[in-house]
Motif scaffolding. Structure first.
Motif, PDB file in Angstrom:
ATOM      1  N   LEU A  20       3.842  -4.242 -12.475  1.00  0.00           N
ATOM      2  CA  LEU A  20       3.899  -3.928 -11.023  1.00  0.00           C
ATOM      3  C   LEU A  20       4.407  -4.688 -10.101  1.00  0.00           C
ATOM      4  O   LEU A  20       4.694  -5.481  -9.956  1.00  0.00           O
ATOM      5  CB  LEU A  20       2.673  -3.323 -10.610  1.00  0.00           C
ATOM      6  CG  LEU A  20       1.773  -2.323 -11.293  1.00  0.00           C
ATOM      7  CD1 LEU A  20       0.612  -1.516 -11.134  1.00  0.00           C
ATOM      8  CD2 LEU A  20       2.817  -0.858 -12.059  1.00  0.00           C
ATOM      9  N   LEU A  21       5.551  -4.073  -8.920  1.00  0.00           N
ATOM     10  CA  LEU A  21       6.371  -4.388  -8.250  1.00  0.00           C
ATOM     11  C   LEU A  21       5.744  -4.623  -7.315  1.00  0.00           C
ATOM     12  O   LEU A  21       5.579  -3.439  -6.383  1.00  0.00           O
ATOM     13  CB  LEU A  21       8.070  -4.596  -8.447  1.00  0.00           C
ATOM     14  CG  LEU A  21       7.870  -5.252  -9.946  1.00  0.00           C
ATOM     15  CD1 LEU A  21       9.643  -4.430 -10.000  1.00  0.00           C
ATOM     16  CD2 LEU A  21       7.798  -6.247 -10.707  1.00  0.00           C
ATOM     17  N   GLY A  22       5.981  -6.000  -5.981  1.00  0.00           N
ATOM     18  CA  GLY A  22       6.105  -4.719  -4.566  1.00  0.00           C
ATOM     19  C   GLY A  22       4.414  -5.029  -4.054  1.00  0.00           C
ATOM     20  O   GLY A  22       4.284  -3.833  -3.448  1.00  0.00           O
ATOM     21  N   TYR A  23       4.296  -6.099  -3.910  1.00  0.00           N
ATOM     22  CA  TYR A  23       3.127  -5.639  -3.669  1.00  0.00           C
ATOM     23  C   TYR A  23       2.780  -6.077  -2.503  1.00  0.00           C
ATOM     24  O   TYR A  23       3.543  -6.712  -0.978  1.00  0.00           O
ATOM     25  CB  TYR A  23       2.084  -6.965  -4.119  1.00  0.00           C
ATOM     26  CG  TYR A  23       2.395  -7.692  -5.430  1.00  0.00           C
ATOM     27  CD1 TYR A  23       1.629  -6.676  -6.709  1.00  0.00           C
ATOM     28  CD2 TYR A  23       2.910  -8.667  -6.012  1.00  0.00           C
ATOM     29  CE1 TYR A  23       1.792  -6.832  -7.835  1.00  0.00           C
ATOM     30  CE2 TYR A  23       2.362  -9.083  -7.422  1.00  0.00           C
ATOM     31  CZ  TYR A  23       2.145  -7.721  -8.766  1.00  0.00           C
ATOM     32  OH  TYR A  23       2.313  -7.902  -9.725  1.00  0.00           O
ATOM     33  N   LEU A  64       0.573  -1.889  -2.743  1.00  0.00           N
ATOM     34  CA  LEU A  64       1.543  -1.500  -3.227  1.00  0.00           C
ATOM     35  C   LEU A  64       2.390  -1.347  -1.948  1.00  0.00           C
ATOM     36  O   LEU A  64       1.632  -0.528  -0.971  1.00  0.00           O
ATOM     37  CB  LEU A  64       2.447  -0.926  -3.942  1.00  0.00           C
ATOM     38  CG  LEU A  64       2.027  -1.087  -5.527  1.00  0.00           C
ATOM     39  CD1 LEU A  64       2.069  -0.520  -6.691  1.00  0.00           C
ATOM     40  CD2 LEU A  64       2.091  -3.016  -6.125  1.00  0.00           C
ATOM     41  N   LEU A  65       3.568  -2.037  -1.806  1.00  0.00           N
ATOM     42  CA  LEU A  65       3.733  -1.500  -0.209  1.00  0.00           C
ATOM     43  C   LEU A  65       4.381   0.618  -0.857  1.00  0.00           C
ATOM     44  O   LEU A  65       4.302   0.332  -1.393  1.00  0.00           O
ATOM     45  CB  LEU A  65       5.451  -2.159   0.045  1.00  0.00           C
ATOM     46  CG  LEU A  65       5.126  -4.056  -0.221  1.00  0.00           C
ATOM     47  CD1 LEU A  65       6.650  -4.712  -0.161  1.00  0.00           C
ATOM     48  CD2 LEU A  65       4.559  -4.195   1.655  1.00  0.00           C
ATOM     49  N   GLU A  66       4.843   0.474   0.519  1.00  0.00           N
ATOM     50  CA  GLU A  66       4.646   2.002   0.617  1.00  0.00           C
ATOM     51  C   GLU A  66       6.254   2.360  -0.440  1.00  0.00           C
ATOM     52  O   GLU A  66       7.070   3.523  -1.001  1.00  0.00           O
ATOM     53  CB  GLU A  66       5.264   2.462   1.586  1.00  0.00           C
ATOM     54  CG  GLU A  66       5.548   3.838   1.718  1.00  0.00           C
ATOM     55  CD  GLU A  66       5.523   4.234   3.413  1.00  0.00           C
ATOM     56  OE1 GLU A  66       6.004   5.224   3.878  1.00  0.00           O
ATOM     57  OE2 GLU A  66       4.798   4.168   4.444  1.00  0.00           O
ATOM     58  N   GLU A  67       7.222   1.715  -0.068  1.00  0.00           N
ATOM     59  CA  GLU A  67       8.435   1.642  -1.597  1.00  0.00           C
ATOM     60  C   GLU A  67       8.394   0.942  -2.284  1.00  0.00           C
ATOM     61  O   GLU A  67       9.506   0.876  -2.654  1.00  0.00           O
ATOM     62  CB  GLU A  67       9.515   1.285  -0.089  1.00  0.00           C
ATOM     63  CG  GLU A  67       9.752   1.546   1.199  1.00  0.00           C
ATOM     64  CD  GLU A  67       9.925   3.338   1.085  1.00  0.00           C
ATOM     65  OE1 GLU A  67      10.448   4.306   0.120  1.00  0.00           O
ATOM     66  OE2 GLU A  67       8.726   4.157   1.730  1.00  0.00           O
ATOM     67  N   SER A  68       7.835   1.069  -2.956  1.00  0.00           N
ATOM     68  CA  SER A  68       7.589   0.317  -3.801  1.00  0.00           C
ATOM     69  C   SER A  68       7.406   0.647  -5.240  1.00  0.00           C
ATOM     70  O   SER A  68       7.689   2.309  -5.352  1.00  0.00           O
ATOM     71  CB  SER A  68       6.525  -0.675  -4.102  1.00  0.00           C
ATOM     72  OG  SER A  68       6.176  -0.857  -5.751  1.00  0.00           O
ATOM     73  N   SER A  70       7.017   0.573  -7.875  1.00  0.00           N
ATOM     74  CA  SER A  70       6.523   1.048  -8.835  1.00  0.00           C
ATOM     75  C   SER A  70       4.999   2.214  -8.842  1.00  0.00           C
ATOM     76  O   SER A  70       4.869   2.302 -10.230  1.00  0.00           O
ATOM     77  CB  SER A  70       5.178   0.135  -9.129  1.00  0.00           C
ATOM     78  OG  SER A  70       5.983  -1.052  -9.919  1.00  0.00           O
ATOM     79  N   ASN A  71       5.162   2.833  -7.774  1.00  0.00           N
ATOM     80  CA  ASN A  71       4.036   4.161  -6.724  1.00  0.00           C
ATOM     81  C   ASN A  71       4.833   4.974  -7.573  1.00  0.00           C
ATOM     82  O   ASN A  71       3.644   6.173  -7.680  1.00  0.00           O
ATOM     83  CB  ASN A  71       4.548   4.071  -5.350  1.00  0.00           C
ATOM     84  CG  ASN A  71       3.848   3.221  -4.774  1.00  0.00           C
ATOM     85  OD1 ASN A  71       3.051   2.818  -4.394  1.00  0.00           O
ATOM     86  ND2 ASN A  71       4.697   2.332  -3.774  1.00  0.00           N
ATOM     87  N   GLN A 123       1.189   1.075   3.310  1.00  0.00           N
ATOM     88  CA  GLN A 123       1.206   0.643   1.843  1.00  0.00           C
ATOM     89  C   GLN A 123       0.643   1.248   1.603  1.00  0.00           C
ATOM     90  O   GLN A 123      -0.493   3.144   1.173  1.00  0.00           O
ATOM     91  CB  GLN A 123      -0.238  -0.281   1.535  1.00  0.00           C
ATOM     92  CG  GLN A 123      -0.065  -1.516   3.140  1.00  0.00           C
ATOM     93  CD  GLN A 123      -0.809  -2.580   3.239  1.00  0.00           C
ATOM     94  OE1 GLN A 123      -2.250  -1.932   2.596  1.00  0.00           O
ATOM     95  NE2 GLN A 123      -0.688  -3.751   3.311  1.00  0.00           N
TER      96      GLN A 123
END
Length: 143
Positions: A20-23, A64-68, A70-71, A123
């Motif tokens: 997973l990316l974009g914590y 995660l960040l909203e724009e990750s 991984s979402n 987030q």
């Protein structure tokens, strides 16, 4: 402790073969066993007996960040799991400096992230259930 360094880049979480990316910028990974490892009872005379709890289920929360990217992956997997019941897989949390390693063979999305929009990017918090979570300090698993 004399001196230590920490970088959030040293901590990774992966599920079902995907890292997973974009914590998020605050707490981005939380690991908690669902129950205490032991329960205890004290008798009338003060004798204490502790009982090992064999439930090793855990809850892993990843923010995660909203724009990750991984979402989108997680949202698709959660939807497929609801339709077909096929989105379970291994999960890990690891600090590459060797201070923590946790793993479980069977994990699934327990709660899909809530969605909200505001003036600034927000987030998404994903909650996973793990059937049997094994942890080790120092990054070494002992079975």
């Amino acid at each position: 402790m004399g001196f230590a360094s920490y970088s959030p880049l040293d901590t990774n979480v992966g599920w079902n073969g995907v890292q997973l990316l974009g914590y998020a910028n605050d707490t981005f990974i939380e690991v908690a066993y669902d129950e205490d490892a032991f329960t205890a009872i004290a008798g009338a005379g003060g004798d204490v007996v502790r009982t090992l709890n064999l439930n090793e289920m855990a809850t892993i929360t990843v923010t995660l960040l909203e724009e990750s990217p991984s979402n989108a992956y997680l949202a698709t997997a959660a939807y497929q799991d609801r339709l077909f019941g096929l989105s379970t897989g291994p999960m890990f949390v690891k600090n590459v400096r060797g201070t923590y390693l946790g793993t479980g063979d069977t994990a699934w999305i327990k709660k899909v992230a809530d969605v909200s929009y505001a003036k600034e990017s927000g987030q998404r918090q994903w909650t996973f259930a793990v059937a049997k979570w094994v942890t080790a300090g120092g990054g070494v698993l002992v079975f």
